[in-house]
Write a protein that holds these residues in place. Structure first.
Motif, PDB file in Angstrom:
ATOM      1  N   ILE A  37     -49.902 -56.230  -1.386  1.00 20.03           N
ATOM      2  CA  ILE A  37     -50.303 -54.833  -1.261  1.00 20.03           C
ATOM      3  C   ILE A  37     -49.896 -54.042  -2.496  1.00 20.03           C
ATOM      4  O   ILE A  37     -50.704 -53.320  -3.079  1.00 20.03           O
ATOM      5  N   GLN A  38     -48.642 -54.148  -2.903  1.00 20.53           N
ATOM      6  CA  GLN A  38     -48.146 -53.436  -4.081  1.00 20.53           C
ATOM      7  C   GLN A  38     -47.118 -54.309  -4.794  1.00 20.53           C
ATOM      8  O   GLN A  38     -46.513 -55.209  -4.201  1.00 20.53           O
ATOM      9  N   PHE A  39     -46.927 -54.013  -6.079  1.00 21.81           N
ATOM     10  CA  PHE A  39     -45.912 -54.702  -6.881  1.00 21.81           C
ATOM     11  C   PHE A  39     -45.156 -53.664  -7.683  1.00 21.81           C
ATOM     12  O   PHE A  39     -45.715 -52.672  -8.145  1.00 21.81           O
ATOM     13  N   THR A  40     -43.832 -53.878  -7.852  1.00 21.57           N
ATOM     14  CA  THR A  40     -43.023 -52.974  -8.656  1.00 21.57           C
ATOM     15  C   THR A  40     -41.833 -53.730  -9.233  1.00 21.57           C
ATOM     16  O   THR A  40     -41.593 -54.897  -8.895  1.00 21.57           O
ATOM     17  N   LEU A  41     -41.104 -53.064 -10.112  1.00 20.49           N
ATOM     18  CA  LEU A  41     -39.857 -53.572 -10.675  1.00 20.49           C
ATOM     19  C   LEU A  41     -38.751 -52.579 -10.343  1.00 20.49           C
ATOM     20  O   LEU A  41     -38.975 -51.362 -10.324  1.00 20.49           O
ATOM     21  N   GLY A  96     -35.620 -48.833  -1.311  1.00 18.68           N
ATOM     22  CA  GLY A  96     -34.563 -49.821  -1.190  1.00 18.68           C
ATOM     23  C   GLY A  96     -33.824 -50.024  -2.492  1.00 18.68           C
ATOM     24  O   GLY A  96     -34.129 -49.399  -3.510  1.00 18.68           O
ATOM     25  N   THR A  97     -32.840 -50.934  -2.491  1.00 19.78           N
ATOM     26  CA  THR A  97     -32.019 -51.245  -3.654  1.00 19.78           C
ATOM     27  C   THR A  97     -31.802 -52.750  -3.705  1.00 19.78           C
ATOM     28  O   THR A  97     -31.582 -53.384  -2.667  1.00 19.78           O
ATOM     29  N   ILE A  98     -31.852 -53.311  -4.912  1.00 15.68           N
ATOM     30  CA  ILE A  98     -31.602 -54.737  -5.121  1.00 15.68           C
ATOM     31  C   ILE A  98     -30.240 -54.895  -5.798  1.00 15.68           C
ATOM     32  O   ILE A  98     -29.969 -54.268  -6.837  1.00 15.68           O
ATOM     33  N   THR A  99     -29.383 -55.752  -5.233  1.00 11.29           N
ATOM     34  CA  THR A  99     -28.061 -56.012  -5.821  1.00 11.29           C
ATOM     35  C   THR A  99     -27.825 -57.516  -5.881  1.00 11.29           C
ATOM     36  O   THR A  99     -28.538 -58.309  -5.253  1.00 11.29           O
ATOM     37  N   ASP A 100     -26.796 -57.898  -6.643  1.00 15.50           N
ATOM     38  CA  ASP A 100     -26.380 -59.300  -6.654  1.00 15.50           C
ATOM     39  C   ASP A 100     -25.333 -59.529  -5.578  1.00 15.50           C
ATOM     40  O   ASP A 100     -25.044 -58.636  -4.769  1.00 15.50           O
ATOM     41  N   ASP A 101     -24.740 -60.742  -5.551  1.00 13.37           N
ATOM     42  CA  ASP A 101     -23.764 -61.050  -4.512  1.00 13.37           C
ATOM     43  C   ASP A 101     -22.467 -60.280  -4.686  1.00 13.37           C
ATOM     44  O   ASP A 101     -21.625 -60.257  -3.783  1.00 13.37           O
ATOM     45  N   GLN A 102     -22.278 -59.617  -5.852  1.00 15.16           N
ATOM     46  CA  GLN A 102     -21.108 -58.768  -6.080  1.00 15.16           C
ATOM     47  C   GLN A 102     -21.445 -57.299  -5.839  1.00 15.16           C
ATOM     48  O   GLN A 102     -20.677 -56.416  -6.195  1.00 15.16           O
ATOM     49  N   LYS A 103     -22.631 -57.047  -5.271  1.00 16.09           N
ATOM     50  CA  LYS A 103     -23.121 -55.709  -4.955  1.00 16.09           C
ATOM     51  C   LYS A 103     -23.355 -54.848  -6.199  1.00 16.09           C
ATOM     52  O   LYS A 103     -23.350 -53.630  -6.119  1.00 16.09           O
ATOM     53  N   LYS A 104     -23.606 -55.517  -7.348  1.00 13.65           N
ATOM     54  CA  LYS A 104     -23.973 -54.801  -8.564  1.00 13.65           C
ATOM     55  C   LYS A 104     -25.502 -54.749  -8.652  1.00 13.65           C
ATOM     56  O   LYS A 104     -26.181 -55.714  -8.304  1.00 13.65           O
ATOM     57  N   PRO A 105     -26.038 -53.604  -9.102  1.00 15.92           N
ATOM     58  CA  PRO A 105     -27.508 -53.475  -9.147  1.00 15.92           C
ATOM     59  C   PRO A 105     -28.136 -54.482 -10.102  1.00 15.92           C
ATOM     60  O   PRO A 105     -27.571 -54.826 -11.140  1.00 15.92           O
ATOM     61  N   LEU A 106     -29.349 -54.935  -9.754  1.00 19.09           N
ATOM     62  CA  LEU A 106     -30.117 -55.854 -10.588  1.00 19.09           C
ATOM     63  C   LEU A 106     -31.381 -55.131 -11.063  1.00 19.09           C
ATOM     64  O   LEU A 106     -32.374 -55.053 -10.326  1.00 19.09           O
ATOM     65  N   PRO A 107     -31.339 -54.561 -12.256  1.00 16.13           N
ATOM     66  CA  PRO A 107     -32.543 -53.882 -12.772  1.00 16.13           C
ATOM     67  C   PRO A 107     -33.630 -54.888 -13.132  1.00 16.13           C
ATOM     68  O   PRO A 107     -33.353 -56.048 -13.419  1.00 16.13           O
ATOM     69  N   TYR A 108     -34.891 -54.449 -13.109  1.00 14.14           N
ATOM     70  CA  TYR A 108     -36.054 -55.236 -13.459  1.00 14.14           C
ATOM     71  C   TYR A 108     -36.231 -56.460 -12.556  1.00 14.14           C
ATOM     72  O   TYR A 108     -36.731 -57.499 -12.983  1.00 14.14           O
ATOM     73  N   THR A 109     -35.797 -56.322 -11.309  1.00 15.73           N
ATOM     74  CA  THR A 109     -36.117 -57.343 -10.314  1.00 15.73           C
ATOM     75  C   THR A 109     -37.586 -57.210  -9.931  1.00 15.73           C
ATOM     76  O   THR A 109     -38.093 -56.109  -9.715  1.00 15.73           O
ATOM     77  N   SER A 110     -38.291 -58.319  -9.828  1.00 16.29           N
ATOM     78  CA  SER A 110     -39.700 -58.311  -9.435  1.00 16.29           C
ATOM     79  C   SER A 110     -39.791 -58.249  -7.918  1.00 16.29           C
ATOM     80  O   SER A 110     -39.201 -59.072  -7.217  1.00 16.29           O
ATOM     81  N   ILE A 111     -40.547 -57.263  -7.410  1.00 21.85           N
ATOM     82  CA  ILE A 111     -40.629 -57.031  -5.973  1.00 21.85           C
ATOM     83  C   ILE A 111     -42.090 -56.853  -5.595  1.00 21.85           C
ATOM     84  O   ILE A 111     -42.792 -56.032  -6.177  1.00 21.85           O
ATOM     85  N   MET A 146     -44.963 -61.090 -12.268  1.00 18.93           N
ATOM     86  CA  MET A 146     -44.163 -61.150 -13.487  1.00 18.93           C
ATOM     87  C   MET A 146     -42.678 -61.103 -13.158  1.00 18.93           C
ATOM     88  O   MET A 146     -42.253 -60.487 -12.182  1.00 18.93           O
ATOM     89  N   VAL A 147     -41.897 -61.788 -13.999  1.00 19.21           N
ATOM     90  CA  VAL A 147     -40.449 -61.861 -13.841  1.00 19.21           C
ATOM     91  C   VAL A 147     -39.812 -61.714 -15.211  1.00 19.21           C
ATOM     92  O   VAL A 147     -40.350 -62.212 -16.209  1.00 19.21           O
ATOM     93  N   PHE A 148     -38.684 -61.016 -15.269  1.00 24.01           N
ATOM     94  CA  PHE A 148     -37.934 -60.913 -16.515  1.00 24.01           C
ATOM     95  C   PHE A 148     -36.875 -62.008 -16.562  1.00 24.01           C
ATOM     96  O   PHE A 148     -36.094 -62.178 -15.626  1.00 24.01           O
ATOM     97  N   LYS A 149     -36.881 -62.739 -17.654  1.00 23.08           N
ATOM     98  CA  LYS A 149     -35.886 -63.776 -17.883  1.00 23.08           C
ATOM     99  C   LYS A 149     -35.212 -63.458 -19.211  1.00 23.08           C
ATOM    100  O   LYS A 149     -35.691 -63.811 -20.280  1.00 23.08           O
ATOM    101  N   GLY A 150     -34.096 -62.738 -19.144  1.00 21.45           N
ATOM    102  CA  GLY A 150     -33.477 -62.221 -20.362  1.00 21.45           C
ATOM    103  C   GLY A 150     -34.395 -61.184 -20.983  1.00 21.45           C
ATOM    104  O   GLY A 150     -34.824 -60.238 -20.331  1.00 21.45           O
TER     105      GLY A 150
END
Length: 931
Positions: free
Chosen positions: A61-65, A35-50, A132-136
């Motif tokens: 079951i699994q965790f990734t960024l 899959g792919t994670i984007t913002d409301d402007q359809k720009k990719p969001l790197p380092y999203t916690s999933i 874990m979550v990235f904040k800046g």
């Protein structure tokens, strides 16, 4: 091998093969989710916690960024119904349902996250399973996603966080860099020592763990970034812990008359923090070693002016942390208080008392051009030492443009002790040279007081600033020693009945006056010009009186007065360009030049002889400085630096009065030593992949000191030696290390591998002949961690190879040192836990010494007695194999030495532990205080 054993081996191999094939077939039938994670402007969001959750019970079951393009993938997913939970700081949590069939590769529609006004704290309460979550540029860990015992400390929690490691001595490393400070709610907790927080705060008091690269305090206040970063962990307490008491009390008694009582108590309320720690034992445990105490207090408002006064007590009153058998008592308290709306007071007090009994034997080989001298030394000593130390700092920020800090420090140390030592010297051919005796009793005391006032002024609507500092230090010490020595040229059995013959009385006083001013000018947006002017004036006075106790007569030529005055004035100009930004990072480049003038005025006078020596000289040093760094947030960092600094000779190197307490080892200083300059060039590299939890770390540096201070020795054929100091030759060094860590998810393993080296070249002069020496050492380190459910185990193996070469040696000397350590922890039930650790030291030398294998096996059983987990009893077994030894081997210059000391050996101890924490309700399994 027997037929039975061979058959068992074949069956075992067959089972392993079947299991491996089964895993392979099973993995082939599993599904893949992309899959792919984007913002409301359809720009990719790197380092999203999933996190991938089982829909039926929300089991993770699994965790990734997500990658830089926002993409993510989950592999080897069993068929079934799942929920994908996505969290990015500043956006709403998104839950996406997905169903996969066996062997399917499913690509989802882009998951679009919507901006949110809720805080990260509120988001983590909902997203309990996201670790874990990235904040800046900050990594925020969610403790609720990691299983720990309810009585676990922060150190236990940190060991489970991806990318964080904790060594056996408590050193914390995050993303390949050592953590230099642990904050609690953004404030220092007992100064700069991270272990004060990690070992003394319970994990269930933590709401979240933040790992960040902290700017210097000056950069944060002024906005003028100096490019420096330090790895810091901030522990954010949950709300009820921040308004209550928590801590721990431990008491134990065991065989061999062993005992231990240890405790900590913390009271946090809003912006105020008060902590008390205490420890007393006879287990050679300081509770926290001396370096930890020093960091704890010196970092907590401690006053520093660079080099301190020259007068310091010449005896090592603190001793070494594992020297002989010790009794230790310590008490420390720290308070961080909000004073009004604009002030903050940080104060600490520390008390320590130590008693030590040491029995030591050492053998050495001294390689000389014509022969080798063998020495045997026996030492018995008893000592008692103490310290009172108080530090306070007041920070006042009346507005956003002004910043004032007032710091004070007082330190009283005292100690007494006696020692009795004998030494036998003979040639390698077996001929006796001499026997000698040295017996001493001494008392010493030292009082040091410092104060400092520092002021910052930042200019409105700009990044220009000015800073001023003024400080004062006063140091007073005295040392009284009685001693007797003797030397014989035949076999003699000395006893400790000889009366003391001589007495040395020493006293010293040192003063420091320090003033500095600095400022920074920001122009062309990214450029900074900094100017720093400093002036440090040091006055040291030292007196030594030596007398015969029988007649009370005075050695006139051994009763000098020494006065040393140094005035070091410097000006440094630094130009830097900062192209870094919080999102994309970038370059930082700095170049500086310091001009330092050192005016030296020394006087050595002998009042009883009406005689004096003078040494006056001015020296100007030009010192280059430089720093280049590149940062890519969340990915990698590179730094290269050039540094240089002036080193002034110490009082011990300057004092020409000879120390004759050892009749065959006489030493003294040189009143006319010159200062030296050390130049160093170094670099470090750090790269991490938070998605895969891998990282690289590398470090290397080289340095040299021209006209360095070295030892000048005169030694005769009977092994009588006289030593002094002189400026001669160039000392150089080089060292470096590299480390790589990566996970093996299928096997639940974390594996780390490192390598290091050090090279050291130096001169010494023996009987007016110059000799070049070089020492080399090479080492590797391996680390393996395995964790599954309630069982975890860790292995460490560190072999080290040392090589010594000298113009004095006919053949080079090389030897190995191996260090193996393993730790295991098993939660057998909710109430019972078993842990053990095994350390093994192995020494092996090619030319000298003998092979030595020293295994030490320890074990602990913990049993929690109540549902609140407040009461715990434990049984500790130390050195179960009764093999503990204290052995140290070292080769320096032309001498190889092996030393053995008495140490703590096998004992069994029963302990009672009480956890102090707020809350009376029964705690359920896991961590639910964030729900």
């Amino acid at each position: 091998m027997s037929k039975t054993g061979y058959h068992s081996l074949r069956v075992f191999a067959l089972l392993i093969t079947i299991a491996a094939c089964s895993i392979g077939v099973f993995a082939q039938n599993n599904a893949t989710i992309k899959g792919t994670i984007t913002d409301d402007q359809k720009k990719p969001l790197p380092y999203t916690s999933i996190v991938l959750l089982r829909a039926s019970d929300s089991t993770d079951i699994q965790f990734t960024l997500s990658e830089n393009d926002g993409g993510f993938v989950f592999k080897n997913v069993p068929a079934g119904n799942y929920v994908i939970q996505s969290l990015y700081s500043g956006y709403q949590i998104q839950n996406t349902a997905v169903n996969v069939r066996s062997g399917e590769e499913k690509t989802l529609f882009p998951i679009q996250l919507i901006p949110s006004t809720e805080t990260l704290k509120e988001a983590l309460v909902v997203a309990k399973k996201i670790p874990m979550v990235f904040k800046g540029d900050t990594i925020v860990y969610n403790p609720n996603a990691f299983k720990t015992n309810t009585s676990a400390t922060v150190e236990d929690l940190l060991k489970k966080l991806p990318g964080v490691q904790v060594s056996s001595d408590g050193t914390v490393t995050a993303q390949g860099e050592q953590v230099v400070k642990v904050l609690v709610n953004g404030k220092e907790f007992f100064g700069n020592d991270p272990t004060k927080a990690t070992k003394n705060i319970n994990a269930d008091a933590i709401e979240k763990v933040e790992v960040l690269d902290k700017k210097s305090d000056e950069s944060q206040f002024t906005g003028s970034d100096d490019g420096t970063r330090e790895k810091v962990i901030n522990l954010v307490l949950k709300e009820d812990a921040n308004k209550g008491y928590f801590g721990k009390i431990e008491a134990g008694a065991g065989t061999d008359e062993t005992y231990r009582v240890k405790g900590s108590l913390n009271h946090f309320k809003d912006d105020n923090q008060v902590t008390v720690i205490a420890n007393t034992n006879n287990l050679n445990q300081n509770g926290f070693d001396w370096q930890e105490y020093y960091n704890m207090l010196n970092g907590n408002g401690g006053v520093t002016f660079g080099n301190s006064t020259y007068w310091t007590s010449e005896n090592d009153w603190m001793g070494r942390s594992q020297q002989g058998r010790q009794q230790n008592t310590v008490l420390g308290t720290n308070a961080n208080l909000k004073i009004g709306k604009k002030g903050n007071l940080n104060a600490s007090y520390f008390l320590m008392d130590r008693g030590s009994k040491l029995n030591s034997s050492s053998s050495s080989q001294n390689f000389l051009p014509q022969q080798t001298i063998l020495s045997q030394n026996l030492l018995n000593s008893n000592s008692g030492n103490g310290q009172h130390r108080a530090i306070g700092s007041y920070v006042f920020k009346p507005d956003t443009l002004n910043f004032l800090t007032l710091s004070g420090e007082a330190n009283l140390t005292f100690g007494d002790g006696s020692s009795y030592s004998t030494q036998k010297n003979e040639t390698d051919a077996g001929s006796l040279l001499n026997n000698s005796l040295s017996q001493t009793f001494g008392y010493q005391q030292n009082l040091n007081v410092k104060s400092s006032l520092r002021y910052f002024r930042k200019f409105k609507n700009s990044k220009h600033y000015v800073s001023f500092q003024t400080g004062f230090e006063n140091n007073n010490g005295r040392d009284t020693a009685k001693w007797v020595n003797d030397v014989a040229y035949s076999e003699v059995n000395y006893t400790e009945t000889l009366p003391y013959v001589n007495m040395d009385y020493k006293k010293g006083k040192g003063q420091v006056y320090f003033n500095s001013a600095s400022g920074a000018l920001n122009f062309k947006k990214d450029y900074y010009l900094r100017l720093t002017i400093e002036d440090k004036y040091t006055i040291d006075n030292y007196t030594q009186v030596r007398s015969y106790l029988q007649s009370d007569s005075i050695y006139g030529n051994q009763s000098p007065d020494i006065e040393i005055r140094n005035n070091a004035s410097s000006a440094e100009l630094n130009l830097s360009k900062n192209m870094q930004n919080p999102k994309d990072g970038g370059w930082f480049v700095s170049a500086g030049l310091q001009a330092k003038n050192v005016a030296m005025d020394r006087t050595l006078s002998f009042p009883y002889l009406d005689k004096a020596e003078h040494y006056n000289q001015n020296k100007l040093f030009v010192l280059p400085r430089g720093w280049i760094s590149y940062r890519k947030p969340k990915v990698w960092r590179l730094g290269v630096w050039l540094n240089s600094d002036v080193n002034l000779p110490t009082l011990g190197q300057l004092n020409s009065v000879q120390d004759v307490s050892n009749p065959v080892r006489i030493s003294g200083g040189n009143f006319q030593l010159d200062p030296t300059v050390t130049y160093s060039l170094g670099s470090h590299f750090n790269k991490r992949n938070s998605k895969n939890n891998t990282f690289w770390y590398g470090y290397a540096s080289v340095g040299m000191t021209p006209n360095s201070i070295i030892s000048y020795d005169t030694r005769d054929s009977n092994n009588f030696s006289v030593s002094t100091y002189g400026n001669h030759g160039t000392t150089s060094y080089s060292n470096g290390n590299i480390y790589y860590r990566f996970p093996i998810p299928k096997l639940k393993l974390q594996f780390g591998f490192g390598a290091d080296y050090s090279l050291y070249n130096f001169y010494n002069v023996l009987n007016e002949v110059e000799y070049l020496n070089n020492r080399k050492s090479f080492g590797v380190s391996t680390n393996l961690q395995f964790q599954v459910q309630n069982f975890e185990i860790e292995f460490n193996y560190n072999p080290d190879y040392s090589y010594q070469n000298s113009a004095l040696l006919t053949n080079s000397v090389a030897y190995w040192k191996h260090n193996f350590n393993s730790e295991m922890h098993w939660n057998i039930t909710k109430a019972v836990a078993l842990s053990w650790d095994c350390s093994m030291f192995y020494y092996n030398s090619q030319q000298v010494g003998q092979k030595q294998l020293v295994p030490i096996l320890n074990s602990t059983i913990d049993w929690k007695l109540d549902s609140l987990n407040k009461w715990t009893i434990s049984v500790n077994a130390y050195d179960m194999m009764n093999r503990a030894k204290s052995i140290n081997r070292n080769f320096f210059g032309n001498t190889y030495t092996e030393t053995r000391q008495n140490t703590l050996t096998r004992y069994l101890m029963f302990n009672v532990i009480y956890a102090i924490k707020k809350g009376k309700k029964k705690e359920e399994e896991g961590r639910h205080w964030m729900d």
